[in-house]
Design an enzyme around this catalytic site. Structure first.
Site, PDB file in Angstrom:
ATOM      1  N   LYS A  13      50.472  36.129-108.565  1.00 31.56           N
ATOM      2  CA  LYS A  13      50.371  35.700-106.986  1.00 31.56           C
ATOM      3  C   LYS A  13      51.891  35.150-107.374  1.00 31.56           C
ATOM      4  O   LYS A  13      52.602  36.493-106.536  1.00 31.56           O
ATOM      5  CB  LYS A  13      49.855  34.745-106.448  1.00 31.56           C
ATOM      6  N   ASN A  14      52.428  34.514-108.082  1.00 35.23           N
ATOM      7  CA  ASN A  14      53.731  33.978-107.866  1.00 35.23           C
ATOM      8  C   ASN A  14      54.861  35.227-108.521  1.00 35.23           C
ATOM      9  O   ASN A  14      56.157  34.858-108.366  1.00 35.23           O
ATOM     10  CB  ASN A  14      53.840  32.534-108.602  1.00 35.23           C
ATOM     11  N   CYS A  39      54.562  20.874 -96.096  1.00 32.47           N
ATOM     12  CA  CYS A  39      54.233  21.205 -96.855  1.00 32.47           C
ATOM     13  C   CYS A  39      53.212  20.090 -97.615  1.00 32.47           C
ATOM     14  O   CYS A  39      54.037  19.062 -97.861  1.00 32.47           O
ATOM     15  CB  CYS A  39      54.650  22.548 -98.168  1.00 32.47           C
ATOM     16  N   ARG A  90      59.425  20.452 -99.725  1.00 28.83           N
ATOM     17  CA  ARG A  90      59.527  21.174 -99.703  1.00 28.83           C
ATOM     18  C   ARG A  90      60.669  21.779 -99.452  1.00 28.83           C
ATOM     19  O   ARG A  90      61.376  22.756 -98.831  1.00 28.83           O
ATOM     20  CB  ARG A  90      58.866  22.306-100.226  1.00 28.83           C
ATOM     21  N   ASP A 112      51.097  23.454-111.200  1.00 27.86           N
ATOM     22  CA  ASP A 112      50.058  24.608-110.372  1.00 27.86           C
ATOM     23  C   ASP A 112      48.544  24.062-110.966  1.00 27.86           C
ATOM     24  O   ASP A 112      47.763  24.773-110.996  1.00 27.86           O
ATOM     25  CB  ASP A 112      50.578  25.920-109.991  1.00 27.86           C
ATOM     26  N   ARG A 159      43.711  32.169-100.616  1.00 27.46           N
ATOM     27  CA  ARG A 159      45.695  32.727-100.493  1.00 27.46           C
ATOM     28  C   ARG A 159      46.119  32.926-101.970  1.00 27.46           C
ATOM     29  O   ARG A 159      47.175  33.642-102.292  1.00 27.46           O
ATOM     30  CB  ARG A 159      46.393  31.327-100.414  1.00 27.46           C
TER      31      ARG A 159
HETATM   32  N1  EPU Z   1      63.692  22.068-104.506  1.00 27.80           N
HETATM   33  C1  EPU Z   1      64.681  20.563-104.426  1.00 27.80           C
HETATM   34  N2  EPU Z   1      65.215  22.326-102.546  1.00 27.80           N
HETATM   35  C2  EPU Z   1      64.673  23.374-103.351  1.00 27.80           C
HETATM   36  C3  EPU Z   1      63.978  23.850-104.430  1.00 27.80           C
HETATM   37  C4  EPU Z   1      62.826  22.689-104.396  1.00 27.80           C
HETATM   38  O1  EPU Z   1      64.906  19.690-104.198  1.00 27.80           O
HETATM   39  O2  EPU Z   1      66.537  23.518-102.461  1.00 27.80           O
HETATM   40  C5  EPU Z   1      62.638  20.532-105.575  1.00 27.80           C
HETATM   41  C6  EPU Z   1      61.671  20.617-105.257  1.00 27.80           C
HETATM   42  O3  EPU Z   1      61.363  20.279-103.854  1.00 27.80           O
HETATM   43  C7  EPU Z   1      60.517  20.325-106.254  1.00 27.80           C
HETATM   44  C8  EPU Z   1      61.524  20.604-107.167  1.00 27.80           C
HETATM   45  O4  EPU Z   1      63.120  21.396-106.539  1.00 27.80           O
HETATM   46  O5  EPU Z   1      60.171  18.765-106.581  1.00 27.80           O
HETATM   47  C9  EPU Z   1      60.747  22.747-107.972  1.00 27.80           C
HETATM   48  O6  EPU Z   1      60.202  23.452-106.523  1.00 27.80           O
HETATM   49  P1  EPU Z   1      60.579  24.708-106.264  1.00 27.80           P
HETATM   50  O7  EPU Z   1      61.672  25.578-105.760  1.00 27.80           O
HETATM   51  O8  EPU Z   1      60.772  24.948-108.213  1.00 27.80           O
HETATM   52  O9  EPU Z   1      58.964  25.599-106.541  1.00 27.80           O
HETATM   53  P2  EPU Z   1      58.528  26.679-105.717  1.00 27.80           P
HETATM   54  O10 EPU Z   1      59.927  27.423-106.688  1.00 27.80           O
HETATM   55  O11 EPU Z   1      59.089  27.177-103.989  1.00 27.80           O
HETATM   56  C10 EPU Z   1      57.405  27.977-107.340  1.00 27.80           C
HETATM   57  C11 EPU Z   1      56.150  28.057-107.015  1.00 27.80           C
HETATM   58  C12 EPU Z   1      54.521  26.797-106.840  1.00 27.80           C
HETATM   59  C13 EPU Z   1      55.117  25.379-108.142  1.00 27.80           C
HETATM   60  C14 EPU Z   1      56.915  26.168-108.241  1.00 27.80           C
HETATM   61  C15 EPU Z   1      56.855  24.624-109.161  1.00 27.80           C
HETATM   62  C16 EPU Z   1      55.724  30.330-105.552  1.00 27.80           C
HETATM   63  C17 EPU Z   1      55.782  31.425-104.545  1.00 27.80           C
HETATM   64  N3  EPU Z   1      55.600  29.218-105.291  1.00 27.80           N
HETATM   65  O12 EPU Z   1      57.600  27.146-105.818  1.00 27.80           O
HETATM   66  O13 EPU Z   1      53.608  28.066-106.506  1.00 27.80           O
HETATM   67  O14 EPU Z   1      54.141  24.701-107.406  1.00 27.80           O
HETATM   68  O15 EPU Z   1      57.023  26.833-107.939  1.00 27.80           O
HETATM   69  O16 EPU Z   1      56.298  25.401-110.133  1.00 27.80           O
HETATM   70  O17 EPU Z   1      55.927  31.054-106.614  1.00 27.80           O
HETATM   71  C18 EPU Z   1      51.314  27.698-106.060  1.00 27.80           C
HETATM   72  O18 EPU Z   1      51.473  28.605-106.669  1.00 27.80           O
HETATM   73  O19 EPU Z   1      50.095  26.562-105.763  1.00 27.80           O
HETATM   74  C19 EPU Z   1      52.248  26.394-105.734  1.00 27.80           C
HETATM   75  C20 EPU Z   1      52.872  26.304-105.208  1.00 27.80           C
END
Ligand code: EPU
Length: 422
Positions: free
Chosen positions: A22-23, A115, A120, A309, A401
């Protein structure tokens, strides 16, 4: 709103195929915006998040056809405004921002809302876009990004307080493919899903090196072309079924996996006393419940560390594992909504600032429980397999989802589950 009824106590065995990730699929679908030519993407899982992404692309003007896991997208003529009604449903919609900005010189995307797994923010995504030369404004809950003269390569450090950002790295990498000159992303996310996206983009004609490491270099090109691509296996779905096999299995084989992507999860499952064996190619694994079990300590961290995850599902496994386990989530310290529900089933868990202290109990008992987010719901399904009695898990849309036909896969393995439409 569907619910899942799980009659606990049955043994699961046999084999299933793991779906495409998915991701990885979500940013790859969004990346199709970068070209006017057709992209064909295989093994896109049939889950509601990928459906939302396809709806967003369609609303932007893309022509999309989907047939059993294969999606054909043509973004010949697209608009630069992502519709709020669709974007608000899924945080990952933020990854249309980079491709829209690069292709159209303008992108309007609504700010993602709250969220349940914690705060996030998208500050790092915006920092990246700004470094590439975009002007950023906020209006009526939307982020408006403009770069009328195109984007320019830059050196960007994407390290946040909790380490790198996965979708932030994806977004900047996608935008930089069409920027003028060279972009270097330092402290990039090294997740396999980022590498899969880079492989997709390189197939389109992008010039990206270093994806899968902390430093990614992108040499901008004038335009990208259509490509055919097969998405990598979903390591979190695989990990979830590995945990199910450890909890209630008598030998479960998971096909279409990638051993390399599953190292941290495999290590944790073996440490708690279960058996995991891969075939020589590392594409299939056999998981058997162990006899002498013990608690383990886990701390989530960016890849190749233990994935956030898979935190909830592993917690569900540890709840009936003898001894004490300490589970810390450093990436999303508030991601412990499943614990309250697990406690209603008899788990002994104490929460302390982003850490769950789990004391293994002998058995769980069924209770009506409520899914709160995707991975938390998966944890409840796992616990229910082991619990005595019938557990009803409501709000199943959370699990839909991100898990392709989870009820059907569990049924194939012999679990006694039914989806009930309420
Ligand atoms: N963060 C910031 N600023 C930003 C973006 C992120 O401070 O602009 C922080 C977040 O708050 C968090 C950390 O950085 O503490 C990591 O977040 P990340 O940005 O890596 O998360 P994401 O890219 O939004 C993806 C996955 C999530 C998974 C996270 C961490 C997808 C669609 N989503 O989210 O997957 O938990 O990486 O590995 O790829 C799930 O599949 O259940 C899911 C939530």
């Amino acid at each position: 709103m569907d619910k899942l009824v799980v009659h606990g106590g049955s043994v699961i065995k046999g084999s299933i195929n793991i779906s495409g990730s998915k991701n990885a699929s979500l940013p790859i679908l969004a990346a199709a915006i970068l070209t006017g030519e057709d992209c064909i993407i295989r093994r896109v899982p049939d889950v509601s998040d990928t459906n939302y992404m396809i709806q967003i692309l369609s609303a932007l003007g893309a022509e999309v056809e989907r047939s059993s896991g294969t999606v054909r997208i043509s973004c010949a003529d697209i608009s630069d405004e992502a519709p709020y009604e669709l974007v608000r449903r899924m945080r990952a919609s933020i990854c249309v921002m980079g491709p829209l900005l690069a292709r159209k010189g303008r992108a309007v995307v609504s700010l993602p809302g709250g969220c349940v797994i914690g705060d996030r923010p998208v500050d790092l995504h915006l920092k990246g876009m700004e470094a590439l030369g975009a002007k950023i404004e906020f209006e009526g809950g939307n982020i408006i990004l403009t770069a009328p003269d195109g984007l320019r390569g830059a050196e960007i450090n994407l390290r946040g307080e909790s380490g790198p950002t996965v979708l932030g790295t994806d977004n900047v990498m996608m935008a930089a493919t069409l920027a003028e000159g060279i972009t270097v992303i330092e402290s990039a996310a090294a997740e396999p899903e980022v590498l899969d996206l880079a492989n997709f983009l390189n197939g389109m004609g992008a010039k990206i090196t270093g994806a899968g490491t902390r430093r990614i270099v992108i040499e901008g090109v004038k335009e990208l072309k259509g490509v055919e691509h097969t998405v990598i296996p979903d390591r979190i779905e695989a990990g979830t079924f590995m945990a199910a096999a450890a909890l209630a299995g008598e030998g479960v084989r998971l096909n279409r996996v990638n051993r390399e992507h599953l190292r941290a999860i495999t290590e944790a499952i073996i440490k708690s006393g279960h058996k995991v064996e891969f075939n020589e190619e590392g594409t299939s694994c056999f998981v058997e419940r162990g006899e002498v079990l013990q608690g383990v300590d886990l701390n989530t961290s960016p890849y190749p560390g233990y994935p956030t995850d898979m935190q909830a599902q592993m917690t569900a496994l540890l709840v009936t594992t003898p001894g004490i386990s300490v589970v810390k989530d450093s990436i999303f310290p508030q991601r412990f909504m499943h614990c309250a529900e697990l406690k209603r089933m008899g788990a002994d868990i104490k929460l302390d600032q982003g850490t769950a202290i789990v004391r293994g109990v002998e058995k769980l008992s069924a209770a009506p429980v409520m899914a709160s987010d995707l991975r938390a719901s998966a944890a409840l399904v796992l616990a229910a397999l082991r619990a005595k009695g019938t557990t009803e898990i409501s709000r199943l849309y959370h699990i839909d989802r991100g898990y392709e036909h989870i009820d059907e896969k569990l049924l194939m393995l012999g679990a006694d589950v039914e989806r009930v439409r309420v």
